[in-house]
Design a protein around this motif. Structure first.
Motif, PDB file in Angstrom:
ATOM      1  N   PRO A  57       0.792  -1.344  -0.220  1.00  0.00           N
ATOM      2  CA  PRO A  57      -0.057   0.012  -0.005  1.00  0.00           C
ATOM      3  C   PRO A  57       0.868   1.347  -0.080  1.00  0.00           C
ATOM      4  CG  PRO A  57      -0.834  -1.500   1.634  1.00  0.00           C
ATOM      5  CD  PRO A  57       0.378  -2.079   1.209  1.00  0.00           C
ATOM      6  N   LYS A  58       2.051   1.329   0.643  1.00  0.00           N
ATOM      7  CA  LYS A  58       2.951   2.538   0.939  1.00  0.00           C
ATOM      8  C   LYS A  58       3.438   2.626  -0.684  1.00  0.00           C
ATOM      9  CE  LYS A  58       3.833   2.507   5.620  1.00  0.00           C
ATOM     10  NZ  LYS A  58       2.884   3.213   5.944  1.00  0.00           N
ATOM     11  N   LEU A  59       3.646   1.739  -1.573  1.00  0.00           N
ATOM     12  CA  LEU A  59       4.297   2.046  -2.928  1.00  0.00           C
ATOM     13  C   LEU A  59       3.079   1.958  -3.693  1.00  0.00           C
ATOM     14  CD1 LEU A  59       7.048  -0.639  -2.823  1.00  0.00           C
ATOM     15  CD2 LEU A  59       7.268   1.526  -2.557  1.00  0.00           C
ATOM     16  N   GLN A  60       1.928   2.130  -3.333  1.00  0.00           N
ATOM     17  CA  GLN A  60       0.722   2.202  -4.143  1.00  0.00           C
ATOM     18  C   GLN A  60       0.535   1.144  -5.380  1.00  0.00           C
ATOM     19  OE1 GLN A  60      -0.057   6.371  -5.331  1.00  0.00           O
ATOM     20  NE2 GLN A  60      -0.306   6.752  -3.316  1.00  0.00           N
ATOM     21  N   GLN A  61       0.992  -0.253  -4.943  1.00  0.00           N
ATOM     22  CA  GLN A  61       0.874  -1.162  -5.818  1.00  0.00           C
ATOM     23  C   GLN A  61      -0.206  -2.179  -5.545  1.00  0.00           C
ATOM     24  OE1 GLN A  61       3.222  -1.661  -8.159  1.00  0.00           O
ATOM     25  NE2 GLN A  61       3.754   0.451  -7.635  1.00  0.00           N
ATOM     26  N   ILE A  62      -1.289  -1.797  -4.950  1.00  0.00           N
ATOM     27  CA  ILE A  62      -2.580  -2.838  -4.749  1.00  0.00           C
ATOM     28  C   ILE A  62      -2.978  -2.923  -6.100  1.00  0.00           C
ATOM     29  CG2 ILE A  62      -4.716  -2.631  -3.885  1.00  0.00           C
ATOM     30  CD1 ILE A  62      -2.590  -2.700  -1.721  1.00  0.00           C
ATOM     31  N   GLN A  63      -3.620  -4.316  -6.205  1.00  0.00           N
ATOM     32  CA  GLN A  63      -4.216  -4.664  -7.520  1.00  0.00           C
ATOM     33  C   GLN A  63      -5.618  -5.417  -7.332  1.00  0.00           C
ATOM     34  OE1 GLN A  63      -1.371  -7.622  -9.280  1.00  0.00           O
ATOM     35  NE2 GLN A  63       0.207  -5.877  -9.426  1.00  0.00           N
ATOM     36  N   ILE A  64      -6.159  -5.490  -8.133  1.00  0.00           N
ATOM     37  CA  ILE A  64      -7.461  -6.095  -8.261  1.00  0.00           C
ATOM     38  C   ILE A  64      -7.345  -7.388  -7.683  1.00  0.00           C
ATOM     39  CG2 ILE A  64      -9.492  -7.051  -9.434  1.00  0.00           C
ATOM     40  CD1 ILE A  64      -9.271  -4.550 -11.142  1.00  0.00           C
ATOM     41  N   GLY A  65      -8.206  -7.742  -6.461  1.00  0.00           N
ATOM     42  CA  GLY A  65      -8.085  -9.125  -6.165  1.00  0.00           C
ATOM     43  C   GLY A  65      -7.492  -9.282  -4.777  1.00  0.00           C
ATOM     44  N   ASP A  66      -6.500  -8.233  -4.256  1.00  0.00           N
ATOM     45  CA  ASP A  66      -5.851  -8.288  -3.309  1.00  0.00           C
ATOM     46  C   ASP A  66      -6.993  -8.072  -2.072  1.00  0.00           C
ATOM     47  OD1 ASP A  66      -3.454  -7.979  -4.224  1.00  0.00           O
ATOM     48  OD2 ASP A  66      -2.930  -6.203  -4.034  1.00  0.00           O
ATOM     49  N   ILE A  67      -6.784  -8.469  -0.872  1.00  0.00           N
ATOM     50  CA  ILE A  67      -7.519  -8.227   0.459  1.00  0.00           C
ATOM     51  C   ILE A  67      -6.642  -7.267   1.123  1.00  0.00           C
ATOM     52  CG2 ILE A  67      -8.480  -9.279   2.592  1.00  0.00           C
ATOM     53  CD1 ILE A  67      -8.815 -11.995   0.871  1.00  0.00           C
ATOM     54  N   VAL A  68      -7.315  -6.173   1.586  1.00  0.00           N
ATOM     55  CA  VAL A  68      -6.679  -5.256   2.205  1.00  0.00           C
ATOM     56  C   VAL A  68      -7.407  -4.754   3.469  1.00  0.00           C
ATOM     57  CG1 VAL A  68      -5.998  -4.167   0.101  1.00  0.00           C
ATOM     58  CG2 VAL A  68      -8.161  -3.419   0.949  1.00  0.00           C
ATOM     59  N   ILE A  69      -6.491  -4.266   4.572  1.00  0.00           N
ATOM     60  CA  ILE A  69      -7.155  -3.652   5.666  1.00  0.00           C
ATOM     61  C   ILE A  69      -7.122  -2.102   5.517  1.00  0.00           C
ATOM     62  CG2 ILE A  69      -6.980  -3.599   8.290  1.00  0.00           C
ATOM     63  CD1 ILE A  69      -7.176  -6.227   7.211  1.00  0.00           C
ATOM     64  N   SER A  70      -8.256  -1.488   5.595  1.00  0.00           N
ATOM     65  CA  SER A  70      -8.195  -0.182   5.524  1.00  0.00           C
ATOM     66  C   SER A  70      -9.086   0.751   6.781  1.00  0.00           C
ATOM     67  CB  SER A  70      -9.040  -0.027   4.212  1.00  0.00           C
ATOM     68  OG  SER A  70      -9.440   1.395   4.072  1.00  0.00           O
ATOM     69  N   LYS A  71      -8.888   1.750   6.821  1.00  0.00           N
ATOM     70  CA  LYS A  71      -9.681   2.461   7.934  1.00  0.00           C
ATOM     71  C   LYS A  71     -10.943   2.636   7.164  1.00  0.00           C
ATOM     72  CE  LYS A  71      -7.135   4.051  11.183  1.00  0.00           C
ATOM     73  NZ  LYS A  71      -7.415   3.483  12.516  1.00  0.00           N
ATOM     74  N   CYS A  72     -12.114   2.556   7.962  1.00  0.00           N
ATOM     75  CA  CYS A  72     -13.558   2.745   7.452  1.00  0.00           C
ATOM     76  C   CYS A  72     -13.775   4.064   7.014  1.00  0.00           C
ATOM     77  CB  CYS A  72     -14.334   2.272   8.916  1.00  0.00           C
ATOM     78  SG  CYS A  72     -16.230   2.257   8.026  1.00  0.00           S
ATOM     79  N   PRO A  73     -14.163   4.324   5.868  1.00  0.00           N
ATOM     80  CA  PRO A  73     -14.278   5.811   5.311  1.00  0.00           C
ATOM     81  C   PRO A  73     -15.379   6.478   6.062  1.00  0.00           C
ATOM     82  CG  PRO A  73     -15.282   4.192   3.729  1.00  0.00           C
ATOM     83  CD  PRO A  73     -14.627   3.408   4.891  1.00  0.00           C
ATOM     84  N   TYR A  74     -16.229   5.784   6.912  1.00  0.00           N
ATOM     85  CA  TYR A  74     -17.264   6.703   7.636  1.00  0.00           C
ATOM     86  C   TYR A  74     -17.150   6.512   9.233  1.00  0.00           C
ATOM     87  CZ  TYR A  74     -19.694   2.056   8.135  1.00  0.00           C
ATOM     88  OH  TYR A  74     -19.900   0.921   8.243  1.00  0.00           O
ATOM     89  N   ASN A  75     -16.238   5.671   9.682  1.00  0.00           N
ATOM     90  CA  ASN A  75     -15.780   5.642  10.974  1.00  0.00           C
ATOM     91  C   ASN A  75     -14.447   5.393  11.157  1.00  0.00           C
ATOM     92  OD1 ASN A  75     -15.626   5.207  13.906  1.00  0.00           O
ATOM     93  ND2 ASN A  75     -16.988   3.336  13.788  1.00  0.00           N
ATOM     94  N   PRO A  76     -13.523   6.325  11.262  1.00  0.00           N
ATOM     95  CA  PRO A  76     -12.020   6.140  11.232  1.00  0.00           C
ATOM     96  C   PRO A  76     -11.766   5.325  12.425  1.00  0.00           C
ATOM     97  CG  PRO A  76     -12.648   8.455  11.365  1.00  0.00           C
ATOM     98  CD  PRO A  76     -14.082   7.778  11.310  1.00  0.00           C
ATOM     99  N   GLU A  77     -12.313   5.305  13.405  1.00  0.00           N
ATOM    100  CA  GLU A  77     -11.790   4.290  14.542  1.00  0.00           C
ATOM    101  C   GLU A  77     -12.013   2.809  14.366  1.00  0.00           C
ATOM    102  OE1 GLU A  77     -13.072   5.719  18.267  1.00  0.00           O
ATOM    103  OE2 GLU A  77     -12.728   7.697  18.074  1.00  0.00           O
TER     104      GLU A  77
END
Length: 150
Positions: A57-77
């Motif tokens: 993610p830091k290198l912005q190399q995310i691709q379709i099919g990857d499973i990611v952990i993200s901050k929730c866009p409507y609840n940042p906690e």
């Protein structure tokens, strides 16, 4: 007395060094995540532990099919675990019959359990800056160890 003080200081220094290395590793390289909720079933179940890495993610190399952990866009906690279904510029056909175009700097995230997942179909594309890590292995329960790579 100074011999014991030296041993204590030496031990404390070692503990501090190990703590610094662990902190840097978990912040910049990867960590373990305990998942909860049904949105990624049958790939990931509640109480599964996954190994994630932070470099992609830091290198912005995310691709379709990857499973990611993200901050929730409507609840940042809150953190969310979802699969990348679309990258900037991609056309996404939603279940509601409309077509969305993923804006620059965003990704489209969906849970594998489409009937029980709050995801981009509800809140739209997610800024790439909210992605914290990419899941690479499911490591617990031990009988279900598996790769989560594309």
């Amino acid at each position: 007395m100074s011999k014991y003080l030296w041993r204590f200081a030496s031990s404390a220094g070692f503990i501090i060094q190990c703590s610094c290395v662990a902190h840097c590793f978990f912040h910049y390289v990867g960590d373990l995540v305990l998942c909860s909720g049904p949105s990624m079933e049958p790939t990931i179940f509640s109480n599964d532990i996954i190994l994630t890495e932070h470099v992609t993610p830091k290198l912005q190399q995310i691709q379709i099919g990857d499973i990611v952990i993200s901050k929730c866009p409507y609840n940042p906690e809150q953190n969310i675990c979802k699969r990348v279904k679309g990258l900037p510029g991609d056309k996404i056909h939603t279940n509601y019959g409309r077509t969305e175009i993923v804006p620059v700097g965003h990704v489209w995230l969906e849970g594998d359990n489409s009937t029980n997942s709050t995801d981009s179909r509800n809140y739209g594309a997610v800024p790439q800056g909210l992605i914290k890590s990419r899941a690479i292995y499911k490591i617990y329960p031990f009988m279900n160890i598996s790769s989560l790579n594309r």
